[in-house]
Design a protein around this motif. Structure first.
Motif, PDB file in Angstrom:
ATOM      1  N   LYS A 150      25.317  -1.827   4.594  1.00 14.39           N
ATOM      2  CA  LYS A 150      25.138  -3.245   4.289  1.00 14.39           C
ATOM      3  C   LYS A 150      23.649  -3.594   4.270  1.00 14.39           C
ATOM      4  CE  LYS A 150      29.602  -4.998   5.482  1.00 14.39           C
ATOM      5  NZ  LYS A 150      30.303  -6.266   5.663  1.00 14.39           N
ATOM      6  N   CYS A 151      23.325  -4.676   3.551  1.00 13.76           N
ATOM      7  CA  CYS A 151      21.925  -5.065   3.347  1.00 13.76           C
ATOM      8  C   CYS A 151      21.647  -6.450   3.927  1.00 13.76           C
ATOM      9  CB  CYS A 151      21.587  -5.089   1.861  1.00 13.76           C
ATOM     10  SG  CYS A 151      21.812  -3.514   1.008  1.00 13.76           S
ATOM     11  N   VAL A 152      20.561  -6.556   4.691  1.00 13.50           N
ATOM     12  CA  VAL A 152      20.065  -7.850   5.135  1.00 13.50           C
ATOM     13  C   VAL A 152      18.719  -8.085   4.456  1.00 13.50           C
ATOM     14  CG1 VAL A 152      19.141  -6.774   7.251  1.00 13.50           C
ATOM     15  CG2 VAL A 152      19.288  -9.270   7.072  1.00 13.50           C
ATOM     16  N   MET A 153      18.600  -9.184   3.735  1.00 14.88           N
ATOM     17  CA  MET A 153      17.348  -9.483   3.033  1.00 14.88           C
ATOM     18  C   MET A 153      16.567 -10.558   3.775  1.00 14.88           C
ATOM     19  SD  MET A 153      16.383 -10.187  -0.933  1.00 14.88           S
ATOM     20  CE  MET A 153      17.519 -11.502  -1.287  1.00 14.88           C
ATOM     21  N   TYR A 154      15.282 -10.296   3.943  1.00 13.86           N
ATOM     22  CA  TYR A 154      14.354 -11.268   4.516  1.00 13.86           C
ATOM     23  C   TYR A 154      13.410 -11.716   3.414  1.00 13.86           C
ATOM     24  CZ  TYR A 154      10.477 -13.082   7.400  1.00 13.86           C
ATOM     25  OH  TYR A 154       9.489 -13.860   7.943  1.00 13.86           O
ATOM     26  N   ALA A 155      13.422 -13.025   3.094  1.00 20.17           N
ATOM     27  CA  ALA A 155      12.636 -13.539   1.972  1.00 20.17           C
ATOM     28  C   ALA A 155      11.887 -14.797   2.393  1.00 20.17           C
ATOM     29  CB  ALA A 155      13.544 -13.829   0.779  1.00 20.17           C
ATOM     30  N   PRO A 156      10.751 -14.647   3.072  1.00 24.29           N
ATOM     31  CA  PRO A 156       9.953 -15.821   3.453  1.00 24.29           C
ATOM     32  C   PRO A 156       9.207 -16.386   2.258  1.00 24.29           C
ATOM     33  CG  PRO A 156       8.804 -13.825   4.074  1.00 24.29           C
ATOM     34  CD  PRO A 156      10.136 -13.387   3.517  1.00 24.29           C
ATOM     35  N   THR A 157       8.906 -17.657   2.304  1.00 28.02           N
ATOM     36  CA  THR A 157       8.124 -18.275   1.241  1.00 28.02           C
ATOM     37  C   THR A 157       6.634 -18.160   1.566  1.00 28.02           C
ATOM     38  OG1 THR A 157       7.956 -20.224  -0.184  1.00 28.02           O
ATOM     39  CG2 THR A 157       8.099 -20.629   2.188  1.00 28.02           C
ATOM     40  N   PHE A 158       5.784 -18.656   0.672  1.00 26.82           N
ATOM     41  CA  PHE A 158       4.341 -18.529   0.860  1.00 26.82           C
ATOM     42  C   PHE A 158       3.791 -19.694   1.682  1.00 26.82           C
ATOM     43  CE2 PHE A 158       4.742 -21.321  -2.708  1.00 26.82           C
ATOM     44  CZ  PHE A 158       3.634 -22.143  -2.681  1.00 26.82           C
ATOM     45  N   ARG A 159       2.559 -19.547   2.132  1.00 26.53           N
ATOM     46  CA  ARG A 159       1.880 -20.588   2.901  1.00 26.53           C
ATOM     47  C   ARG A 159       0.653 -21.076   2.135  1.00 26.53           C
ATOM     48  NH1 ARG A 159       5.930 -18.951   5.139  1.00 26.53           N
ATOM     49  NH2 ARG A 159       6.399 -19.175   7.366  1.00 26.53           N
ATOM     50  N   ALA A 160       0.193 -22.268   2.473  1.00 24.39           N
ATOM     51  CA  ALA A 160      -1.015 -22.810   1.835  1.00 24.39           C
ATOM     52  C   ALA A 160      -2.207 -21.898   2.127  1.00 24.39           C
ATOM     53  CB  ALA A 160      -1.285 -24.222   2.331  1.00 24.39           C
ATOM     54  N   GLN A 161      -2.285 -21.408   3.366  1.00 21.68           N
ATOM     55  CA  GLN A 161      -3.329 -20.448   3.754  1.00 21.68           C
ATOM     56  C   GLN A 161      -2.787 -19.072   3.392  1.00 21.68           C
ATOM     57  OE1 GLN A 161      -6.168 -21.588   4.887  1.00 21.68           O
ATOM     58  NE2 GLN A 161      -7.214 -19.640   5.225  1.00 21.68           N
ATOM     59  N   ASN A 162      -2.942 -18.704   2.126  1.00 18.32           N
ATOM     60  CA  ASN A 162      -2.255 -17.540   1.587  1.00 18.32           C
ATOM     61  C   ASN A 162      -3.166 -16.314   1.558  1.00 18.32           C
ATOM     62  OD1 ASN A 162       0.005 -16.311   0.525  1.00 18.32           O
ATOM     63  ND2 ASN A 162      -0.550 -16.770  -1.578  1.00 18.32           N
ATOM     64  N   ASP A 163      -3.650 -15.915   2.744  1.00 23.21           N
ATOM     65  CA  ASP A 163      -4.520 -14.740   2.822  1.00 23.21           C
ATOM     66  C   ASP A 163      -4.147 -13.944   4.067  1.00 23.21           C
ATOM     67  OD1 ASP A 163      -5.614 -16.120   4.993  1.00 23.21           O
ATOM     68  OD2 ASP A 163      -7.214 -16.987   3.776  1.00 23.21           O
ATOM     69  N   GLU A 164      -4.991 -12.983   4.427  1.00 25.29           N
ATOM     70  CA  GLU A 164      -4.650 -12.088   5.538  1.00 25.29           C
ATOM     71  C   GLU A 164      -4.525 -12.820   6.872  1.00 25.29           C
ATOM     72  OE1 GLU A 164      -6.826  -8.500   5.825  1.00 25.29           O
ATOM     73  OE2 GLU A 164      -6.651  -8.013   3.707  1.00 25.29           O
TER      74      GLU A 164
ATOM     75  N   GLN B 237      18.020 -12.638  -8.138  1.00 30.56           N
ATOM     76  CA  GLN B 237      19.460 -12.896  -8.082  1.00 30.56           C
ATOM     77  C   GLN B 237      20.246 -11.610  -7.855  1.00 30.56           C
ATOM     78  OE1 GLN B 237      18.306 -16.098  -7.833  1.00 30.56           O
ATOM     79  NE2 GLN B 237      20.442 -16.472  -8.278  1.00 30.56           N
ATOM     80  N   GLU B 238      19.795 -10.515  -8.412  1.00 35.73           N
ATOM     81  CA  GLU B 238      20.486  -9.249  -8.205  1.00 35.73           C
ATOM     82  C   GLU B 238      20.406  -8.830  -6.741  1.00 35.73           C
ATOM     83  OE1 GLU B 238      19.202  -6.264 -10.922  1.00 35.73           O
ATOM     84  OE2 GLU B 238      20.174  -7.208 -12.660  1.00 35.73           O
ATOM     85  N   LEU B 239      19.276  -9.093  -6.106  1.00 33.32           N
ATOM     86  CA  LEU B 239      19.128  -8.766  -4.691  1.00 33.32           C
ATOM     87  C   LEU B 239      20.015  -9.676  -3.831  1.00 33.32           C
ATOM     88  CD1 LEU B 239      15.256  -8.225  -4.478  1.00 33.32           C
ATOM     89  CD2 LEU B 239      17.044  -6.496  -4.735  1.00 33.32           C
ATOM     90  N   LEU B 240      20.091 -10.951  -4.194  1.00 31.91           N
ATOM     91  CA  LEU B 240      20.978 -11.864  -3.479  1.00 31.91           C
ATOM     92  C   LEU B 240      22.432 -11.412  -3.613  1.00 31.91           C
ATOM     93  CD1 LEU B 240      19.493 -15.352  -4.482  1.00 31.91           C
ATOM     94  CD2 LEU B 240      19.134 -14.119  -2.346  1.00 31.91           C
ATOM     95  N   LEU B 241      22.783 -10.937  -4.783  1.00 32.04           N
ATOM     96  CA  LEU B 241      24.164 -10.534  -5.061  1.00 32.04           C
ATOM     97  C   LEU B 241      24.599  -9.367  -4.178  1.00 32.04           C
ATOM     98  CD1 LEU B 241      26.576 -11.092  -6.987  1.00 32.04           C
ATOM     99  CD2 LEU B 241      25.641  -9.307  -8.479  1.00 32.04           C
ATOM    100  N   ILE B 242      23.709  -8.406  -3.940  1.00 27.37           N
ATOM    101  CA  ILE B 242      24.111  -7.214  -3.177  1.00 27.37           C
ATOM    102  C   ILE B 242      23.870  -7.358  -1.676  1.00 27.37           C
ATOM    103  CG2 ILE B 242      23.690  -5.703  -5.158  1.00 27.37           C
ATOM    104  CD1 ILE B 242      21.147  -4.715  -3.565  1.00 27.37           C
ATOM    105  N   SER B 243      23.217  -8.454  -1.259  1.00 26.19           N
ATOM    106  CA  SER B 243      22.921  -8.630   0.165  1.00 26.19           C
ATOM    107  C   SER B 243      24.132  -9.172   0.918  1.00 26.19           C
ATOM    108  CB  SER B 243      21.725  -9.570   0.349  1.00 26.19           C
ATOM    109  OG  SER B 243      20.543  -8.975  -0.150  1.00 26.19           O
ATOM    110  N   ASP B 244      24.257  -8.749   2.167  1.00 31.44           N
ATOM    111  CA  ASP B 244      25.374  -9.157   3.017  1.00 31.44           C
ATOM    112  C   ASP B 244      24.930 -10.147   4.092  1.00 31.44           C
ATOM    113  OD1 ASP B 244      27.486  -7.120   2.027  1.00 31.44           O
ATOM    114  OD2 ASP B 244      25.719  -5.898   2.446  1.00 31.44           O
ATOM    115  N   CYS B 245      23.627 -10.343   4.215  1.00 35.50           N
ATOM    116  CA  CYS B 245      23.059 -11.324   5.125  1.00 35.50           C
ATOM    117  C   CYS B 245      21.693 -11.709   4.584  1.00 35.50           C
ATOM    118  CB  CYS B 245      22.938 -10.747   6.537  1.00 35.50           C
ATOM    119  SG  CYS B 245      22.187 -11.865   7.752  1.00 35.50           S
ATOM    120  N   PHE B 246      21.306 -12.972   4.776  1.00 39.74           N
ATOM    121  CA  PHE B 246      20.036 -13.456   4.234  1.00 39.74           C
ATOM    122  C   PHE B 246      19.282 -14.213   5.311  1.00 39.74           C
ATOM    123  CE2 PHE B 246      17.351 -16.492   1.934  1.00 39.74           C
ATOM    124  CZ  PHE B 246      16.755 -15.661   0.987  1.00 39.74           C
ATOM    125  N   ILE B 247      17.982 -13.939   5.404  1.00 39.99           N
ATOM    126  CA  ILE B 247      17.118 -14.608   6.378  1.00 39.99           C
ATOM    127  C   ILE B 247      15.889 -15.137   5.655  1.00 39.99           C
ATOM    128  CG2 ILE B 247      15.733 -14.339   8.478  1.00 39.99           C
ATOM    129  CD1 ILE B 247      17.555 -11.930   9.171  1.00 39.99           C
TER     130      ILE B 247
END
Length: 382
Positions: free
Chosen positions: A203-217, A275-285
């Motif tokens: 099974k697959c758990v996907m972690y997909a955080p969004t970006f930040r305004a301070q988008n550097d190291e 969308q393909e990654l969402l389709l095959i994932s069994d949990c999303f964070i």
């Protein structure tokens, strides 16, 4: 107004000496970033209707796009050739704002699909204090040119009307990229997993955080997830074997190489179709990505996790209070692991139904691509 901007506007007016070609469609996804999102699924439907290969479909791209159908004609996104294609196409399809110098002609038809439906982060006019003046100018120009926006819900429709400087038609059809989620085709899921080399019993758990305004190291820390704790919690909860899929936002993709990614986690940041990654994932964070709404609309298990909630809210106001949402929110990996162990499928299903149908007034039904493709074909044939 900068000289380059003035010159580009002039170029668009000069290009009007060339006639609009009735069979030409120009498509752009995230400024040339691959074959995906709403643009892909509309294009796939149009191709089904074009059995005689009579349409000239131009895909604007920043580089190589591995999954682009051969029938499409690739043109560099930021080029004079792209300006020519836009100036002479009958139909435009896009999911982000076009550059501010782009000018549409009266006999052209522009479908603005946008790249999000129900979402957390306030956008456009609702977050105007965080927008550059140049972006506001581009957004207003883009909305003025658009002929059709696509909404996934009453909530989404109202955001367009109130925050997008847009007064024309909004189709209550759902989002084309959601069709693949609603159809939930087992064969397609199997093919995607095989392509990625993921065994059937994993099974697959996907972690997909969004970006930040301070988008550097300096912002690296907010993207860290204790994968061992998460995967161990899921394995303890379900008794299955799990692997992780990491998907950073395109605006933060350059930070991937700086993250410590375990061997049982795959970096899917450059994979062309979310969308393909969402389709095959069994949990999303996620932290604040609207992808959680795409993923969970059918009731699949999802969690929210962020280390910087207070700082993020200061930078970007949110549309929803967390108490309104059907997901648990964790401020640490330990808390996330505990929320996974306590997850109740029955309670979650009730919350999901109340949120999407009673709170947001969802339109989705799995046929948005067909609706938009039909509209476009009618425009071309008229």
């Amino acid at each position: 107004m900068k000289l380059k901007h003035r010159v580009n506007i002039l170029i668009f007016y000069i290009l009007r000496i060339f006639p609009v070609q009735k069979n030409k469609i120009v498509v752009s996804n995230f400024g040339g970033r691959g074959y995906g999102c709403n643009c892909r699924y509309i294009t796939d439907e149009i191709l089904k209707r074009d059995a005689n290969n009579s349409l000239d479909i131009v895909w604007l791209t920043e580089g190589n796009v591995d999954n682009l159908p051969q029938r499409l004609r690739k043109v560099p996104y930021d080029s004079f050739r792209a300006m020519y294609e836009l100036a002479t196409a009958h139909v435009w399809i896009d999911n982000i704002r076009k550059p501010p110098f782009v000018r549409k002609r009266k006999n052209q038809f522009y479908v603005m699909t946008w790249h999000a439906g129900i979402g957390f982060k306030k956008s456009e006019k609702d977050s105007i204090q965080s927008l550059r003046k140049s972006y506001i100018y581009a957004a207003k120009n883009d909305s003025k040119m658009a002929d059709l926006f696509l909404a996934d819900s009453d909530w989404h429709y109202n955001v367009y009307r109130n925050a997008f400087w847009y007064e024309h038609e909004i189709a209550k059809c759902g989002l084309p990229r959601m069709d693949v989620i609603f159809r939930d085709d087992p064969l397609l899921k199997k093919n995607i997993r095989e392509k990625l080399g993921i065994p059937d019993n994993v099974k697959c758990v996907m972690y997909a955080p969004t970006f930040r305004a301070q988008n550097d190291e300096s912002s690296i820390g907010v993207y860290n997830l204790d994968w061992d704790k998460v995967i161990n919690a899921l394995q303890s909860k379900t008794g299955d074997t799990w692997i992780g899929l990491l998907r950073l936002h395109p605006n933060a993709s350059h930070l991937c190489e700086r993250l410590n990614i375990p061997s049982n986690v795959r970096d899917m940041t450059s994979y062309p179709d979310m969308q393909e990654l969402l389709l095959i994932s069994d949990c999303f964070i996620t932290d604040y990505s609207s992808a959680i709404f795409d993923y969970s609309v059918k009731g699949k298990m999802a969690f929210m996790f962020a280390l910087d909630l207070e700082d993020y809210i200061k930078d970007r106001d949110l549309y929803f209070a967390f108490s309104e949402l059907p997901y648990s929110f964790s401020k640490s990996s330990d808390e996330l692991a505990e929320n996974i162990r306590l997850f109740s499928e029955k309670e979650y299903a009730i919350k999901i139904d109340e949120f999407f149908h009673k709170r947001c007034g969802l339109y989705e039904g799995g046929h948005a691509s067909e609706y938009v493709a039909d509209r476009i074909m009618k425009v071309i044939e008229s």
